[in-house]
Design a protein around this motif. Structure first.
Motif, PDB file in Angstrom:
ATOM      1  N   GLY A   1      43.870  24.651  37.812  1.00  0.00           N
ATOM      2  CA  GLY A   1      42.520  25.248  38.680  1.00  0.00           C
ATOM      3  C   GLY A   1      41.445  25.725  37.633  1.00  0.00           C
ATOM      4  O   GLY A   1      40.509  26.128  38.327  1.00  0.00           O
ATOM      5  N   PHE A   2      41.557  26.343  36.498  1.00  0.00           N
ATOM      6  CA  PHE A   2      41.059  27.099  35.942  1.00  0.00           C
ATOM      7  C   PHE A   2      40.335  25.993  34.582  1.00  0.00           C
ATOM      8  O   PHE A   2      39.444  26.325  33.399  1.00  0.00           O
ATOM      9  N   GLU A   3      40.334  24.484  34.994  1.00  0.00           N
ATOM     10  CA  GLU A   3      39.843  23.557  34.077  1.00  0.00           C
ATOM     11  C   GLU A   3      37.849  24.203  33.653  1.00  0.00           C
ATOM     12  O   GLU A   3      37.799  23.707  32.453  1.00  0.00           O
ATOM     13  N   GLY A   4      36.889  24.331  34.439  1.00  0.00           N
ATOM     14  CA  GLY A   4      36.174  24.383  33.983  1.00  0.00           C
ATOM     15  C   GLY A   4      35.439  25.844  33.174  1.00  0.00           C
ATOM     16  O   GLY A   4      34.856  26.633  33.046  1.00  0.00           O
ATOM     17  N   CYS A   5      36.733  27.071  32.865  1.00  0.00           N
ATOM     18  CA  CYS A   5      36.704  28.139  31.929  1.00  0.00           C
ATOM     19  C   CYS A   5      37.192  27.816  30.064  1.00  0.00           C
ATOM     20  O   CYS A   5      36.880  28.143  29.552  1.00  0.00           O
ATOM     21  N   PHE A   6      37.166  26.195  29.992  1.00  0.00           N
ATOM     22  CA  PHE A   6      36.722  26.040  28.933  1.00  0.00           C
ATOM     23  C   PHE A   6      36.529  24.881  28.580  1.00  0.00           C
ATOM     24  O   PHE A   6      36.493  23.949  29.224  1.00  0.00           O
ATOM     25  N   ALA A   7      35.853  25.213  27.664  1.00  0.00           N
ATOM     26  CA  ALA A   7      35.066  24.320  27.058  1.00  0.00           C
ATOM     27  C   ALA A   7      35.444  23.492  25.830  1.00  0.00           C
ATOM     28  O   ALA A   7      36.229  23.978  24.604  1.00  0.00           O
ATOM     29  N   PRO A   8      35.504  22.455  25.491  1.00  0.00           N
ATOM     30  CA  PRO A   8      36.114  22.069  23.802  1.00  0.00           C
ATOM     31  C   PRO A   8      35.569  22.521  22.862  1.00  0.00           C
ATOM     32  O   PRO A   8      34.816  22.392  22.963  1.00  0.00           O
ATOM     33  N   HIS A   9      36.080  22.506  21.366  1.00  0.00           N
ATOM     34  CA  HIS A   9      35.648  23.023  20.307  1.00  0.00           C
ATOM     35  C   HIS A   9      37.458  22.665  19.352  1.00  0.00           C
ATOM     36  O   HIS A   9      37.030  23.142  19.351  1.00  0.00           O
ATOM     37  N   GLY A  10      36.203  21.402  19.330  1.00  0.00           N
ATOM     38  CA  GLY A  10      37.450  20.580  18.364  1.00  0.00           C
ATOM     39  C   GLY A  10      38.602  19.886  19.078  1.00  0.00           C
ATOM     40  O   GLY A  10      38.717  20.170  19.551  1.00  0.00           O
ATOM     41  N   GLU A  11      39.464  19.020  18.331  1.00  0.00           N
ATOM     42  CA  GLU A  11      40.850  18.598  18.780  1.00  0.00           C
ATOM     43  C   GLU A  11      41.625  19.712  18.888  1.00  0.00           C
ATOM     44  O   GLU A  11      42.165  20.182  18.723  1.00  0.00           O
ATOM     45  N   GLY A  12      42.284  19.427  20.197  1.00  0.00           N
ATOM     46  CA  GLY A  12      42.549  19.607  20.693  1.00  0.00           C
ATOM     47  C   GLY A  12      42.712  21.883  21.445  1.00  0.00           C
ATOM     48  O   GLY A  12      43.283  22.260  21.261  1.00  0.00           O
ATOM     49  N   HIS A  13      41.368  21.807  20.844  1.00  0.00           N
ATOM     50  CA  HIS A  13      40.976  24.151  21.207  1.00  0.00           C
ATOM     51  C   HIS A  13      39.997  23.552  21.954  1.00  0.00           C
ATOM     52  O   HIS A  13      39.017  23.194  22.302  1.00  0.00           O
TER      53      HIS A  13
END
Length: 268
Positions: A198-210
């Motif tokens: 429900g909070f996926e929008g709070c995560f910005a991709p930063h490399g593979e799996g990070h």
């Protein structure tokens, strides 16, 4: 709702939301400088549980209390465990953990009270402090929201507890999110993201799996979902990791550092 500013008195520096003065509460987020710690020489470490000289920590607390204007002897603290357990603080809990770690409220990450002149104090170094104020009663809350507490919805649970215990209406709450590690610096992995449904929008991709996690946005989102008006939420937007000269940062200092304090009380 309100801008964030710094105040300094007697060599002690802290941050606050100046507009909150009109709410009948006092509060502050301590900074790193102006203390007597051995753990971080000259640092204002406010925590008794991190291996610092206890007497010097108490001197730090007394200095901060005198500068900020709260009664340390009545201040309630808790032993935080990165969970979502909340405790109701009554006059019987006044002073717990303020001068002796053995008396702190155990296994708790949020404190709530409706008592006047009974300060609530949490400790942190990168985790997010969330303060809640009921503008229609004397009820207040302080919440410790690291990633575990945040994905466990401690901010939402704090709003619910204020309602259940004191009759607080969510729309009457003013909330403040204090200095903590920012989305610029807080890198996490899939383990954290997978637990934040429900909070996926709070995560910005930063490399593979990070990813870079925005704890400010995550806790703000929870507060809004719980019924707090967006315009009633203030965010300091100060990163403790970026500003390590002013704040303790657990991540930047690899765990060996002091702890800041977030303090909130309803004044008489």
């Amino acid at each position: 709702m309100a801008g964030f500013a710094f105040t300094e008195k007697n060599g002690i520096r802290w941050g606050c939301f100046p507009a909150w003065e009109a709410l009948g509460v006092c509060h502050g987020f301590t900074c790193r400088v102006g203390g007597e710690s051995d753990l971080v020489p000259g640092g204002l470490n406010m925590a008794l549980h991190v291996g610092d000289d206890p007497e010097k920590v108490l001197r730090n607390r007394r200095k901060a209390a005198a500068a900020m204007g709260f009664d340390l002897a009545r201040t309630a603290t808790c032993a935080q465990v990165h969970g979502t357990v909340l405790a109701k603080v009554t006059e019987a809990e006044a002073g717990r953990g303020a001068l002796d770690l053995a008396t702190t409220i155990p296994g708790t990450d949020g404190l709530l009270t409706d008592c006047i002149d009974l300060p609530l104090m949490l400790f942190y170094a990168d985790c997010t402090p969330v303060l809640l104020v009921d503008t229609e009663s004397s009820a207040i809350a302080v919440l410790h929201a690291g990633w575990r507490g945040s994905v466990g919805r401690i901010a939402q649970k704090g709003v619910q507890a204020l309602h259940d215990w004191y009759g607080t209406k969510p729309e009457a709450i003013v909330a403040g999110i204090g200095p903590s590690i920012g989305p610029c610096c807080y890198e996490v992995d899939d383990k954290v993201r997978d637990r934040a449904k429900g909070f996926e929008g709070c995560f910005a991709p930063h490399g593979e799996g990070h990813y870079l996690l925005d704890l400010w946005k995550l806790n703000r989102q929870q507060l809004v979902e719980a019924g707090v008006k967006p315009e009633n939420i203030s965010v300091a937007e100060v990163c403790t990791c970026c500003h390590n000269d002013q704040y303790f940062s657990y991540r930047r200092e690899k765990g060996k550092t002091g702890r800041l304090a977030a303090v909130l009380w309803r004044k008489s």
